[in-house]
Design a protein around this motif. Structure first.
Motif, PDB file in Angstrom:
ATOM      1  N   HIS A   7       0.852  -1.193   0.000  1.00  0.00           N
ATOM      2  CA  HIS A   7       0.000   0.000   0.000  1.00  0.00           C
ATOM      3  C   HIS A   7       0.883   1.235   0.000  1.00  0.00           C
ATOM      4  O   HIS A   7       1.889   1.298   0.706  1.00  0.00           O
ATOM      5  CB  HIS A   7      -0.899   0.021   1.246  1.00  0.00           C
ATOM      6  CG  HIS A   7      -1.618   1.316   1.420  1.00  0.00           C
ATOM      7  ND1 HIS A   7      -1.166   2.296   2.287  1.00  0.00           N
ATOM      8  CD2 HIS A   7      -2.721   1.811   0.823  1.00  0.00           C
ATOM      9  CE1 HIS A   7      -1.986   3.337   2.220  1.00  0.00           C
ATOM     10  NE2 HIS A   7      -2.933   3.071   1.340  1.00  0.00           N
ATOM     11  N   LYS A   9       0.639   5.842  -0.580  1.00  0.00           N
ATOM     12  CA  LYS A   9      -0.260   7.001  -0.573  1.00  0.00           C
ATOM     13  C   LYS A   9       0.498   8.213  -1.098  1.00  0.00           C
ATOM     14  O   LYS A   9       1.629   8.480  -0.663  1.00  0.00           O
ATOM     15  CB  LYS A   9      -0.757   7.233   0.854  1.00  0.00           C
ATOM     16  CG  LYS A   9      -1.696   8.388   1.035  1.00  0.00           C
ATOM     17  CD  LYS A   9      -2.285   8.433   2.441  1.00  0.00           C
ATOM     18  CE  LYS A   9      -1.239   8.505   3.519  1.00  0.00           C
ATOM     19  NZ  LYS A   9      -1.792   8.752   4.861  1.00  0.00           N
ATOM     20  N   THR A  19       1.471   7.503 -11.577  1.00  0.00           N
ATOM     21  CA  THR A  19       0.902   6.375 -12.331  1.00  0.00           C
ATOM     22  C   THR A  19       1.781   6.054 -13.533  1.00  0.00           C
ATOM     23  O   THR A  19       2.052   4.882 -13.830  1.00  0.00           O
ATOM     24  CB  THR A  19      -0.541   6.686 -12.766  1.00  0.00           C
ATOM     25  OG1 THR A  19      -1.343   6.876 -11.595  1.00  0.00           O
ATOM     26  CG2 THR A  19      -1.129   5.557 -13.587  1.00  0.00           C
ATOM     27  N   LEU A  42      -4.239  -1.157  -8.048  1.00  0.00           N
ATOM     28  CA  LEU A  42      -5.501  -0.488  -7.736  1.00  0.00           C
ATOM     29  C   LEU A  42      -5.200   0.904  -7.192  1.00  0.00           C
ATOM     30  O   LEU A  42      -4.202   1.102  -6.508  1.00  0.00           O
ATOM     31  CB  LEU A  42      -6.267  -1.284  -6.674  1.00  0.00           C
ATOM     32  CG  LEU A  42      -6.487  -2.765  -6.951  1.00  0.00           C
ATOM     33  CD1 LEU A  42      -7.019  -3.447  -5.701  1.00  0.00           C
ATOM     34  CD2 LEU A  42      -7.421  -2.958  -8.117  1.00  0.00           C
ATOM     35  N   ARG A  43      -6.073   1.859  -7.502  1.00  0.00           N
ATOM     36  CA  ARG A  43      -5.928   3.184  -6.898  1.00  0.00           C
ATOM     37  C   ARG A  43      -7.291   3.739  -6.545  1.00  0.00           C
ATOM     38  O   ARG A  43      -8.296   3.440  -7.200  1.00  0.00           O
ATOM     39  CB  ARG A  43      -5.147   4.149  -7.789  1.00  0.00           C
ATOM     40  CG  ARG A  43      -5.857   4.575  -9.026  1.00  0.00           C
ATOM     41  CD  ARG A  43      -5.008   5.511  -9.852  1.00  0.00           C
ATOM     42  NE  ARG A  43      -5.757   5.885 -11.032  1.00  0.00           N
ATOM     43  CZ  ARG A  43      -5.253   6.406 -12.112  1.00  0.00           C
ATOM     44  NH1 ARG A  43      -3.959   6.643 -12.184  1.00  0.00           N
ATOM     45  NH2 ARG A  43      -6.013   6.717 -13.130  1.00  0.00           N
ATOM     46  N   GLN A  44      -7.298   4.554  -5.499  1.00  0.00           N
ATOM     47  CA  GLN A  44      -8.543   5.129  -4.986  1.00  0.00           C
ATOM     48  C   GLN A  44      -8.246   6.514  -4.429  1.00  0.00           C
ATOM     49  O   GLN A  44      -7.295   6.691  -3.660  1.00  0.00           O
ATOM     50  CB  GLN A  44      -9.100   4.235  -3.868  1.00  0.00           C
ATOM     51  CG  GLN A  44     -10.345   4.776  -3.204  1.00  0.00           C
ATOM     52  CD  GLN A  44     -10.719   3.947  -1.988  1.00  0.00           C
ATOM     53  OE1 GLN A  44      -9.916   3.759  -1.083  1.00  0.00           O
ATOM     54  NE2 GLN A  44     -11.938   3.450  -1.980  1.00  0.00           N
ATOM     55  N   VAL A  45      -9.074   7.492  -4.830  1.00  0.00           N
ATOM     56  CA  VAL A  45      -8.966   8.835  -4.271  1.00  0.00           C
ATOM     57  C   VAL A  45      -9.815   8.880  -3.013  1.00  0.00           C
ATOM     58  O   VAL A  45     -10.999   8.514  -3.027  1.00  0.00           O
ATOM     59  CB  VAL A  45      -9.449   9.903  -5.281  1.00  0.00           C
ATOM     60  CG1 VAL A  45      -9.414  11.286  -4.647  1.00  0.00           C
ATOM     61  CG2 VAL A  45      -8.617   9.856  -6.551  1.00  0.00           C
ATOM     62  N   ARG A  46      -9.162   9.320  -1.910  1.00  0.00           N
ATOM     63  CA  ARG A  46      -9.856   9.377  -0.623  1.00  0.00           C
ATOM     64  C   ARG A  46      -9.289  10.540   0.188  1.00  0.00           C
ATOM     65  O   ARG A  46      -8.085  10.596   0.421  1.00  0.00           O
ATOM     66  CB  ARG A  46      -9.669   8.044   0.098  1.00  0.00           C
ATOM     67  CG  ARG A  46     -10.478   7.876   1.342  1.00  0.00           C
ATOM     68  CD  ARG A  46     -10.432   6.441   1.888  1.00  0.00           C
ATOM     69  NE  ARG A  46      -9.095   6.057   2.310  1.00  0.00           N
ATOM     70  CZ  ARG A  46      -8.511   4.909   1.993  1.00  0.00           C
ATOM     71  NH1 ARG A  46      -9.123   4.014   1.258  1.00  0.00           N
ATOM     72  NH2 ARG A  46      -7.294   4.635   2.425  1.00  0.00           N
ATOM     73  N   VAL A  50      -4.361   9.936  -2.873  1.00  0.00           N
ATOM     74  CA  VAL A  50      -4.562   8.770  -3.727  1.00  0.00           C
ATOM     75  C   VAL A  50      -3.864   7.582  -3.071  1.00  0.00           C
ATOM     76  O   VAL A  50      -2.667   7.628  -2.781  1.00  0.00           O
ATOM     77  CB  VAL A  50      -4.010   9.001  -5.146  1.00  0.00           C
ATOM     78  CG1 VAL A  50      -4.279   7.788  -6.023  1.00  0.00           C
ATOM     79  CG2 VAL A  50      -4.621  10.247  -5.764  1.00  0.00           C
ATOM     80  N   HIS A  51      -4.634   6.541  -2.833  1.00  0.00           N
ATOM     81  CA  HIS A  51      -4.118   5.310  -2.230  1.00  0.00           C
ATOM     82  C   HIS A  51      -3.928   4.279  -3.329  1.00  0.00           C
ATOM     83  O   HIS A  51      -4.823   4.069  -4.166  1.00  0.00           O
ATOM     84  CB  HIS A  51      -5.093   4.771  -1.184  1.00  0.00           C
ATOM     85  CG  HIS A  51      -5.218   5.677   0.001  1.00  0.00           C
ATOM     86  ND1 HIS A  51      -4.565   5.419   1.181  1.00  0.00           N
ATOM     87  CD2 HIS A  51      -5.882   6.841   0.179  1.00  0.00           C
ATOM     88  CE1 HIS A  51      -4.832   6.380   2.040  1.00  0.00           C
ATOM     89  NE2 HIS A  51      -5.633   7.264   1.441  1.00  0.00           N
ATOM     90  N   ASN A  53      -2.930   0.236  -4.047  1.00  0.00           N
ATOM     91  CA  ASN A  53      -2.712  -1.121  -3.558  1.00  0.00           C
ATOM     92  C   ASN A  53      -2.172  -1.921  -4.729  1.00  0.00           C
ATOM     93  O   ASN A  53      -2.768  -1.931  -5.806  1.00  0.00           O
ATOM     94  CB  ASN A  53      -4.000  -1.761  -3.031  1.00  0.00           C
ATOM     95  CG  ASN A  53      -4.349  -1.247  -1.653  1.00  0.00           C
ATOM     96  OD1 ASN A  53      -3.595  -1.435  -0.718  1.00  0.00           O
ATOM     97  ND2 ASN A  53      -5.471  -0.573  -1.544  1.00  0.00           N
TER      98      ASN A  53
END
Length: 104
Positions: A7, A9, A19, A42-46, A50-51, A53
């Motif tokens: 993981h 960030k 990326t 995998l990526r996720q905006v939170r 951006v996180h 995995n």
């Protein structure tokens, strides 16, 4: 087969550059290791961050040691990560893969 999960960030402003780095530097590095079976990024905006995995798949733990070193639970970082990552997690997780289905 073993799954190795990392993981990371970064700030949202760096998402495109980081990326691109992952696609052109990190992924080819994984691919040149004998015994590497594949990966899923995998990526996720939170909360404005951006996180990422990364789930990599390997034949066995010995192959992972060839990639990551004898302390195979330690996360592997690239010098470029210093320009992007907001923190450096020390360890990764490993799981035995007992079933896998891919329909992409």
């Amino acid at each position: 087969m073993i799954a190795r999960i990392w993981h990371g960030k970064i700030s949202i402003e760096s998402v495109d550059v980081y990326t691109d780095f992952l696609k052109h530097v990190a992924i080819p590095d994984y691919q040149k290791t004998v015994g590497f079976k594949g990966l899923t990024f995998l990526r996720q905006v939170r909360n404005g961050e951006v996180h990422f995995n990364l789930i990599t798949f390997w034949e066995n733990l010995e192959v992972i040691k060839n990639f990551a070193g004898q302390d195979f639970e330690k996360a592997k970082y690239y010098p470029e990560d210093n320009n992007f990552l907001l923190e450096f997690e020390e360890k990764v997780q490993h799981y035995e893969v007992f079933a896998s289905v891919q329909l992409l």
